[in-house]
Design a protein around this motif. Sequence first.
Motif, PDB file in Angstrom:
ATOM      1  N   GLY A   1       0.793  -1.230   0.000  1.00  0.00           N
ATOM      2  CA  GLY A   1       0.000   0.000   0.000  1.00  0.00           C
ATOM      3  C   GLY A   1       0.815   1.264   0.000  1.00  0.00           C
ATOM      4  N   GLY A   2       2.074   1.182  -0.442  1.00  0.00           N
ATOM      5  CA  GLY A   2       2.963   2.340  -0.357  1.00  0.00           C
ATOM      6  C   GLY A   2       3.136   3.119  -1.639  1.00  0.00           C
ATOM      7  N   VAL A   3       2.285   2.871  -2.645  1.00  0.00           N
ATOM      8  CA  VAL A   3       2.446   3.547  -3.937  1.00  0.00           C
ATOM      9  C   VAL A   3       1.165   4.304  -4.291  1.00  0.00           C
ATOM     10  N   LYS A   4       1.329   5.555  -4.731  1.00  0.00           N
ATOM     11  CA  LYS A   4       0.172   6.374  -5.102  1.00  0.00           C
ATOM     12  C   LYS A   4       0.418   7.075  -6.435  1.00  0.00           C
ATOM     13  N   ILE A   5      -0.666   7.295  -7.178  1.00  0.00           N
ATOM     14  CA  ILE A   5      -0.648   8.157  -8.360  1.00  0.00           C
ATOM     15  C   ILE A   5      -1.609   9.306  -8.087  1.00  0.00           C
ATOM     16  N   ASP A   6      -1.084  10.524  -8.130  1.00  0.00           N
ATOM     17  CA  ASP A   6      -1.890  11.713  -7.817  1.00  0.00           C
ATOM     18  C   ASP A   6      -2.664  11.537  -6.511  1.00  0.00           C
ATOM     19  N   SER A   7      -1.948  11.070  -5.490  1.00  0.00           N
ATOM     20  CA  SER A   7      -2.461  10.904  -4.123  1.00  0.00           C
ATOM     21  C   SER A   7      -3.471   9.759  -3.962  1.00  0.00           C
ATOM     22  N   GLU A   8      -3.708   8.976  -5.042  1.00  0.00           N
ATOM     23  CA  GLU A   8      -4.625   7.832  -4.959  1.00  0.00           C
ATOM     24  C   GLU A   8      -3.809   6.552  -4.859  1.00  0.00           C
ATOM     25  N   LYS A   9      -4.098   5.736  -3.838  1.00  0.00           N
ATOM     26  CA  LYS A   9      -3.347   4.505  -3.617  1.00  0.00           C
ATOM     27  C   LYS A   9      -3.567   3.518  -4.768  1.00  0.00           C
ATOM     28  N   ILE A  10      -2.482   2.898  -5.221  1.00  0.00           N
ATOM     29  CA  ILE A  10      -2.548   1.892  -6.274  1.00  0.00           C
ATOM     30  C   ILE A  10      -3.006   0.569  -5.650  1.00  0.00           C
TER      31      ILE A  10
ATOM     32  N   SER B   1      -3.359  -2.581  -7.025  1.00  0.00           N
ATOM     33  CA  SER B   1      -2.911  -3.885  -7.524  1.00  0.00           C
ATOM     34  C   SER B   1      -1.637  -3.743  -8.335  1.00  0.00           C
ATOM     35  N   ILE B   2      -0.845  -4.812  -8.352  1.00  0.00           N
ATOM     36  CA  ILE B   2       0.373  -4.828  -9.173  1.00  0.00           C
ATOM     37  C   ILE B   2       0.036  -4.918 -10.652  1.00  0.00           C
ATOM     38  N   GLU B   3      -1.227  -5.188 -10.978  1.00  0.00           N
ATOM     39  CA  GLU B   3      -1.652  -5.269 -12.378  1.00  0.00           C
ATOM     40  C   GLU B   3      -2.091  -3.912 -12.927  1.00  0.00           C
ATOM     41  N   THR B   4      -2.126  -2.898 -12.099  1.00  0.00           N
ATOM     42  CA  THR B   4      -2.639  -1.583 -12.500  1.00  0.00           C
ATOM     43  C   THR B   4      -1.850  -0.994 -13.670  1.00  0.00           C
ATOM     44  N   GLU B   5      -2.581  -0.523 -14.677  1.00  0.00           N
ATOM     45  CA  GLU B   5      -1.986   0.194 -15.803  1.00  0.00           C
ATOM     46  C   GLU B   5      -2.181   1.692 -15.576  1.00  0.00           C
ATOM     47  N   VAL B   6      -1.146   2.472 -15.807  1.00  0.00           N
ATOM     48  CA  VAL B   6      -1.185   3.909 -15.541  1.00  0.00           C
ATOM     49  C   VAL B   6      -1.064   4.678 -16.855  1.00  0.00           C
ATOM     50  N   ASP B   7      -2.061   5.515 -17.139  1.00  0.00           N
ATOM     51  CA  ASP B   7      -2.043   6.375 -18.324  1.00  0.00           C
ATOM     52  C   ASP B   7      -1.257   7.651 -18.001  1.00  0.00           C
ATOM     53  N   ILE B   8      -0.140   7.857 -18.692  1.00  0.00           N
ATOM     54  CA  ILE B   8       0.677   9.042 -18.419  1.00  0.00           C
ATOM     55  C   ILE B   8       0.706   9.969 -19.630  1.00  0.00           C
ATOM     56  N   SER B   9      -0.376   9.914 -20.436  1.00  0.00           N
ATOM     57  CA  SER B   9      -0.468  10.851 -21.563  1.00  0.00           C
ATOM     58  C   SER B   9      -0.602  12.285 -21.054  1.00  0.00           C
ATOM     59  N   THR B  10      -1.135  12.408 -19.815  1.00  0.00           N
ATOM     60  CA  THR B  10      -1.083  13.693 -19.099  1.00  0.00           C
ATOM     61  C   THR B  10      -0.227  13.492 -17.856  1.00  0.00           C
ATOM     62  N   GLU B  11       0.342  14.565 -17.364  1.00  0.00           N
ATOM     63  CA  GLU B  11       1.301  14.477 -16.256  1.00  0.00           C
ATOM     64  C   GLU B  11       0.655  13.911 -15.003  1.00  0.00           C
ATOM     65  N   LYS B  12       1.364  12.971 -14.382  1.00  0.00           N
ATOM     66  CA  LYS B  12       0.924  12.369 -13.124  1.00  0.00           C
ATOM     67  C   LYS B  12       2.053  12.493 -12.098  1.00  0.00           C
ATOM     68  N   ILE B  13       1.694  12.528 -10.802  1.00  0.00           N
ATOM     69  CA  ILE B  13       2.692  12.484  -9.730  1.00  0.00           C
ATOM     70  C   ILE B  13       2.717  11.066  -9.174  1.00  0.00           C
ATOM     71  N   LEU B  14       3.879  10.412  -9.323  1.00  0.00           N
ATOM     72  CA  LEU B  14       4.090   9.064  -8.786  1.00  0.00           C
ATOM     73  C   LEU B  14       4.758   9.195  -7.427  1.00  0.00           C
ATOM     74  N   GLN B  15       4.121   8.608  -6.406  1.00  0.00           N
ATOM     75  CA  GLN B  15       4.664   8.661  -5.048  1.00  0.00           C
ATOM     76  C   GLN B  15       4.929   7.247  -4.561  1.00  0.00           C
ATOM     77  N   VAL B  16       6.143   7.028  -4.043  1.00  0.00           N
ATOM     78  CA  VAL B  16       6.517   5.740  -3.461  1.00  0.00           C
ATOM     79  C   VAL B  16       6.939   5.981  -2.020  1.00  0.00           C
ATOM     80  N   GLY B  17       6.195   5.381  -1.086  1.00  0.00           N
ATOM     81  CA  GLY B  17       6.440   5.661   0.320  1.00  0.00           C
ATOM     82  C   GLY B  17       6.010   7.088   0.653  1.00  0.00           C
ATOM     83  N   LYS B  18       6.564   7.615   1.731  1.00  0.00           N
ATOM     84  CA  LYS B  18       6.177   8.958   2.154  1.00  0.00           C
ATOM     85  C   LYS B  18       7.061  10.057   1.577  1.00  0.00           C
TER      86      LYS B  18
END
Length: 396
Positions: free
Chosen positions: A359-368, A370-387
Amino acid sequence: MKTDIQTLLDRGTVDVIIRKELEEKIKAGKNLRVKLGIDPTGSDLHIGHAVVLKKLRHFQDAGHTAVLIIGDYTARVGDPTGKSETRVMLTAEQIEKNMKYYIKQAAAILDMDKLEIRYNSEWFSKMNMGDILELTAKKTINQMIQREDFKNRIQNDQDVSMVETLYPLMQGYDSVMLNCDVEIGGTDQLFNMMVGRDLQKRYNKTTIQNIITVPILEGLDGVEKMSKSLNNYIGINDEANEMYGKTLSIPDDLITKYFELATNIPMDEIKKISKRMEDGENPKTFKMQLARELVKQYHNEDAAKKAEEEFENIFKNKGIPEDIETITFTKKSYNIIDLISESGLAQSKSEARRLVEGGGVKIDSEKIPSIETEVDISTEKILQVGKRKFVKVISK
């Protein structure tokens, strides 16, 4: 001299065997040969490893001879302490690579100009079968399986290899060859170090080593031993911001212990810190002091100030730093594991998986989820790992 003895024998120690003997040697002004053995079974050091290195540094500062014994031969066996199964033997290439990196990191703590570095291959590589039989005859199987971890494995019908039973003998024989006056190690090494003391007697050495054990430092979770595999560690090579942030996450009840074992702050000052917390002062104040001290120790004072400023900026912005690196990718969509790995926020894909599953990974402050999650980065996203790890990701 009293202060020196207190620093050597009381600060960050658990056992001193035999204390009276050792005190007399120190008071008599004897130059002691103080041994610390390390096996280069891994390449990264954390501040849990640094506890025993700092104790060796105390003896250096008191004018004694510090001997760092690199177990390039015993590393092939692997210390079975605390292991529930037989360890995989390392190759000579793995050992050499780890060894070089280990020594480089140890230089952040030890005075390398006053350090005697030895390798136990100096004697073990020259031993013939007769020498090995002579060594093994000094102890019995019944004595060796009194080790707690061996007893537990035998009771659970798990194998204990003959090679593993040799490990305490090999570590002990190092003390014979080096004529050590003192051996230091973690509390989990007490059995092995006592074997060394016994072997010195059995080989009729005039010097019989005293033993000092240091505590095992709990990791960031406050429960388990600090360990890279448990991801609860502060690496001595961590970046300043990472080191500062990790330190702030330790439980309040470990603040005093970390000050004593991981810093050079005088004990009188540490006692005052402990008293002030008991009297109701906010532990966060002292946790920030601890974080500054660790960053200053392994980086410099300027890095410590900048790390604290960065933390305060993140706090003001609800956990998001003001200045975040942007990484540009070629594709518009990535699996989250690949995105973390290619962003450099995890050392391996297996570590990335553990981070997502924990539970330590977020995209735009939303927790990921599943490890199967696909991330659309056609627009800018903030990737956060840990705090504390952030990057902006976007496709070209």
